[in-house]
Design a protein around this motif. Structure first.
Motif, short mmCIF file in Angstrom:
data_model
loop_
_atom_site.label_atom_id
_atom_site.label_comp_id
_atom_site.label_asym_id
_atom_site.label_seq_id
_atom_site.Cartn_x
_atom_site.Cartn_y
_atom_site.Cartn_z
N SER A 91 -9.60 -0.32 4.30
CA SER A 91 -9.00 0.94 4.75
C SER A 91 -8.79 1.98 3.67
N THR A 92 -8.72 1.55 2.40
CA THR A 92 -8.44 2.51 1.32
C THR A 92 -9.66 2.80 0.45
N LEU A 131 -0.23 1.56 8.17
CA LEU A 131 -0.94 2.52 7.31
C LEU A 131 -0.69 3.96 7.77
N VAL A 189 0.86 -1.19 0.00
CA VAL A 189 0.00 0.00 0.00
C VAL A 189 0.90 1.23 0.00
N TYR A 246 -7.85 6.66 4.49
CA TYR A 246 -6.72 6.38 3.59
C TYR A 246 -7.15 6.26 2.13
N GLU A 247 -8.17 7.02 1.74
CA GLU A 247 -8.66 6.91 0.36
C GLU A 247 -7.66 7.44 -0.68
N LYS A 284 -1.59 6.81 -3.99
CA LYS A 284 -2.10 6.56 -5.34
C LYS A 284 -1.26 7.24 -6.41
N TYR A 315 -4.70 6.40 -0.83
CA TYR A 315 -3.71 5.33 -0.92
C TYR A 315 -4.35 4.14 -1.61
N THR A 316 -3.52 3.31 -2.21
CA THR A 316 -4.03 2.14 -2.91
C THR A 316 -3.01 1.01 -2.80
#
Length: 177
Positions: A165-166, A144, A93, A172-173, A96, A175-176
């Motif tokens: 979580s993402t 995270l 993770v 944590y949107e 993005k 993040y991917t």
């Protein structure tokens, strides 16, 4: 005690976590409660240190570990294991806007990684030679947070946690995996 089952867990959303009211919930928590009900036992949950889970089990401080544990050779060596009831994988993770630059294991070398100590994520980092700049943390949620705070470039966690979580609307949107 014969009337209860002492269950070791860690906070690992969506499997075990505290809801808004501070009550332990999640897939594994509710599954354990349902099994205990069928067995005529009371579920007693004890938060454990994941890095010392087998020591805690061997010391009989808990009766079992019910926590989305990845079934590995180490796990099979240290305890009896049920059949897997959830498909799991380890994923990287990161932000993005950076992930497209890292498409191979080799391209990840030199990044600062974090994962929960004693976890399958830590094993994945080490076995893939990504541990040059590795900093373990106590729980996956801390991994995270370390990425979000810029203390690590990436973390390796369970895919179930990464998905939960993402997702859009989470902390944590951006993040991917």
């Amino acid at each position: 005690e014969a009337d209860k089952l002492v269950i070791g867990y860690t906070i690992y959303e969506p499997m075990n976590y505290l809801d808004e009211a501070g009550k332990l919930t999640g897939f594994d928590t509710e599954f354990a409660e349902a099994v205990c009900e069928k067995l005529g036992k009371k579920a007693e949950f004890v938060e454990i240190n994941w890095d010392t889970k087998f020591v805690t089990l061997d010391a009989k401080q808990i009766d079992c570990i019910w926590n989305g544990m990845t079934i590995s050779d180490e796990v099979k060596t240290n305890c009896l294991v049920s059949k897997a009831y959830v498909k799991n994988a380890q994923v990287v993770v990161m932000a993005k806007d950076k992930i497209e630059n890292y498409t191979t294991i080799e391209s990840l070398k030199g990044l600062t990684f974090t994962a929960e100590a004693g976890s399958a994520g830590e094993e994945a980092i080490k076995s893939n030679g990504l541990d040059e700049k590795y900093n373990p943390v106590n729980v996956q949620t801390d991994a995270l947070m370390a990425v979000a705070a810029g203390q690590a470039d990436a973390c390796v966690i369970d895919i179930t946690m990464a998905k939960a979580s993402t997702a859009p609307g989470t902390s944590y949107e951006d993040y991917t995996y």
